[in-house]
Design a protein around this motif. Structure first.
Motif, PDB file in Angstrom:
ATOM      1  N   ALA A 141      28.643  -0.694 -29.790  1.00 36.30           N
ATOM      2  CA  ALA A 141      27.546  -1.290 -28.776  1.00 36.30           C
ATOM      3  C   ALA A 141      26.131  -1.509 -29.125  1.00 36.30           C
ATOM      4  CB  ALA A 141      27.406  -0.175 -27.532  1.00 36.30           C
ATOM      5  N   GLN A 142      25.725  -0.472 -30.106  1.00 35.35           N
ATOM      6  CA  GLN A 142      24.539  -0.648 -30.561  1.00 35.35           C
ATOM      7  C   GLN A 142      24.560  -1.744 -31.599  1.00 35.35           C
ATOM      8  OE1 GLN A 142      24.514   3.072 -33.214  1.00 35.35           O
ATOM      9  NE2 GLN A 142      24.354   4.457 -31.544  1.00 35.35           N
ATOM     10  N   ARG A 143      25.409  -2.254 -32.527  1.00 36.90           N
ATOM     11  CA  ARG A 143      25.230  -3.596 -33.126  1.00 36.90           C
ATOM     12  C   ARG A 143      25.175  -4.568 -32.355  1.00 36.90           C
ATOM     13  NH1 ARG A 143      29.243  -0.781 -36.471  1.00 36.90           N
ATOM     14  NH2 ARG A 143      30.857  -1.638 -35.433  1.00 36.90           N
ATOM     15  N   ALA A 144      26.139  -4.424 -30.955  1.00 43.30           N
ATOM     16  CA  ALA A 144      25.809  -5.708 -29.926  1.00 43.30           C
ATOM     17  C   ALA A 144      24.418  -5.813 -29.472  1.00 43.30           C
ATOM     18  CB  ALA A 144      26.879  -5.504 -29.051  1.00 43.30           C
ATOM     19  N   GLY A 145      23.708  -4.676 -29.310  1.00 47.76           N
ATOM     20  CA  GLY A 145      22.525  -4.648 -28.563  1.00 47.76           C
ATOM     21  C   GLY A 145      21.503  -5.093 -29.620  1.00 47.76           C
ATOM     22  N   PHE A 146      21.687  -4.612 -30.889  1.00 45.79           N
ATOM     23  CA  PHE A 146      20.581  -5.193 -31.825  1.00 45.79           C
ATOM     24  C   PHE A 146      20.757  -6.713 -31.772  1.00 45.79           C
ATOM     25  CE2 PHE A 146      19.715  -6.732 -36.088  1.00 45.79           C
ATOM     26  CZ  PHE A 146      18.388  -6.225 -36.336  1.00 45.79           C
ATOM     27  N   TRP A 147      22.009  -7.059 -32.115  1.00 41.85           N
ATOM     28  CA  TRP A 147      22.053  -8.735 -32.104  1.00 41.85           C
ATOM     29  C   TRP A 147      21.616  -9.671 -31.012  1.00 41.85           C
ATOM     30  CZ3 TRP A 147      21.697  -9.922 -37.058  1.00 41.85           C
ATOM     31  CH2 TRP A 147      22.100  -9.200 -38.134  1.00 41.85           C
ATOM     32  N   GLY A 200      22.317  -8.647 -44.068  1.00 41.54           N
ATOM     33  CA  GLY A 200      21.158  -7.857 -44.323  1.00 41.54           C
ATOM     34  C   GLY A 200      19.921  -8.493 -44.101  1.00 41.54           C
ATOM     35  N   ALA A 201      19.607  -9.821 -44.343  1.00 44.82           N
ATOM     36  CA  ALA A 201      18.422 -10.669 -44.309  1.00 44.82           C
ATOM     37  C   ALA A 201      18.130 -10.909 -43.119  1.00 44.82           C
ATOM     38  CB  ALA A 201      18.436 -11.737 -45.202  1.00 44.82           C
ATOM     39  N   ALA A 202      19.240 -11.238 -42.280  1.00 50.22           N
ATOM     40  CA  ALA A 202      18.976 -11.449 -40.947  1.00 50.22           C
ATOM     41  C   ALA A 202      18.466 -10.293 -40.015  1.00 50.22           C
ATOM     42  CB  ALA A 202      20.154 -11.969 -40.142  1.00 50.22           C
ATOM     43  N   ARG A 203      19.143  -9.244 -40.359  1.00 48.57           N
ATOM     44  CA  ARG A 203      18.669  -7.747 -39.773  1.00 48.57           C
ATOM     45  C   ARG A 203      17.187  -7.519 -39.728  1.00 48.57           C
ATOM     46  NH1 ARG A 203      18.160  -2.574 -41.124  1.00 48.57           N
ATOM     47  NH2 ARG A 203      18.424  -2.965 -43.300  1.00 48.57           N
ATOM     48  N   ALA A 204      16.927  -7.715 -41.130  1.00 46.01           N
ATOM     49  CA  ALA A 204      15.424  -7.573 -41.719  1.00 46.01           C
ATOM     50  C   ALA A 204      14.660  -8.297 -40.745  1.00 46.01           C
ATOM     51  CB  ALA A 204      15.082  -7.510 -42.938  1.00 46.01           C
TER      52      ALA A 204
END
Length: 245
Positions: free
Chosen positions: A139-145, A116-120
């Motif tokens: 796919a959404q998670r893969a695109g974000f990261w 969660g800290a990395a996502r922020a």
């Protein structure tokens, strides 16, 4: 007469061939976005050190603030002779949009722990946009990261290169670095001007900035121009409330 119920269909596989192909494509796009966006870091690093910051200060901004528009606003105000308070206010205002991205992405991405800290930290325009392009949660998670990590890596590498070069630039104007912040803002804004309303708001904000720059301290014209966008964003909500009365 009784009718047999249809047998329930099996749950879809977590990564079907179509989803796997989309994930590979979206990860490649993340790498391309990371390289293209990271190149702007050269301008930021050079402008930061040429404006009076040292290499470590410039890198702290890139590593911790990590939002290009806010970083350019900060060093632009400092380089223009503005106060640290005005620079912080301008950069904070431009960074508010990332909070809105985080609210939307919280449905598909982790909220707590180190993830969660990395996502922020990695919630920026590019990671949010690539996540939104996915047709499944995977796919959404893969695109974000993919976009977030690669932009972070290349932005900081190119910022370091630009900061090292900027130490030896005696006159930023001679290299065009005094206009780097404005050019970077324009490059970030241009792809988003797809609707007439957005173009009208951008023109009105630019007009306000031009009027206030000669008479207000550095950093305040940025806030005045942003106020135009805030007012414009409130108008549709107000009109819709009036129609429902």
């Amino acid at each position: 007469m009784s009718q047999a119920l249809p047998a329930p269909s099996p749950p879809p596989a977590p990564h079907s061939p179509a989803t796997s192909a989309e994930i590979r494509r979206i990860r490649r796009n993340g790498l391309s976005i990371g390289i293209a966006t990271g190149l702007y870091g050269i301008s930021f690093g050079a402008l930061a050190t040429a404006s009076g910051l040292d290499v470590w200060q410039a890198m702290v901004l890139s590593l911790l603030m990590f939002t290009g528009g806010s970083q350019f606003a900060f060093v632009g105000v400092i380089g223009g002779g503005g106060s640290a308070l005005g620079a912080a206010a301008a950069s904070l205002l431009l960074g508010v949009r990332n909070t809105l991205y985080g609210l939307v992405l919280s449905r598909t991405l982790p909220r707590g722990g180190w993830r969660g800290a990395a996502r922020a930290q990695l919630t920026i325009d590019e990671s949010a946009a690539l996540a939104a392009s996915g047709t499944s949660q995977a796919a959404q998670r893969a695109g974000f990261w993919a976009a977030g990590v690669w932009v972070y890596v290349f932005w900081n590498l190119f910022s370091l290169a630009g900061a090292l070069v900027g130490q030896y630039v005696a006159d930023p104007a001679a290299w065009g670095l005094d206009a780097a912040a404005a050019a970077a803002f324009l490059a970030l804004l241009w792809p988003r001007l797809r609707r007439g309303e957005a173009v009208a708001v951008a023109i009105a904000a630019a007009f306000v900035a031009l009027l206030t720059t000669p008479v207000l301290p550095a950093g305040i014209p940025v806030l005045a121009a942003a106020a135009v966008a805030v007012v414009a964003g409130l108008l549709p909500a107000r009109s819709s409330r009036e129609e429902t009365r």
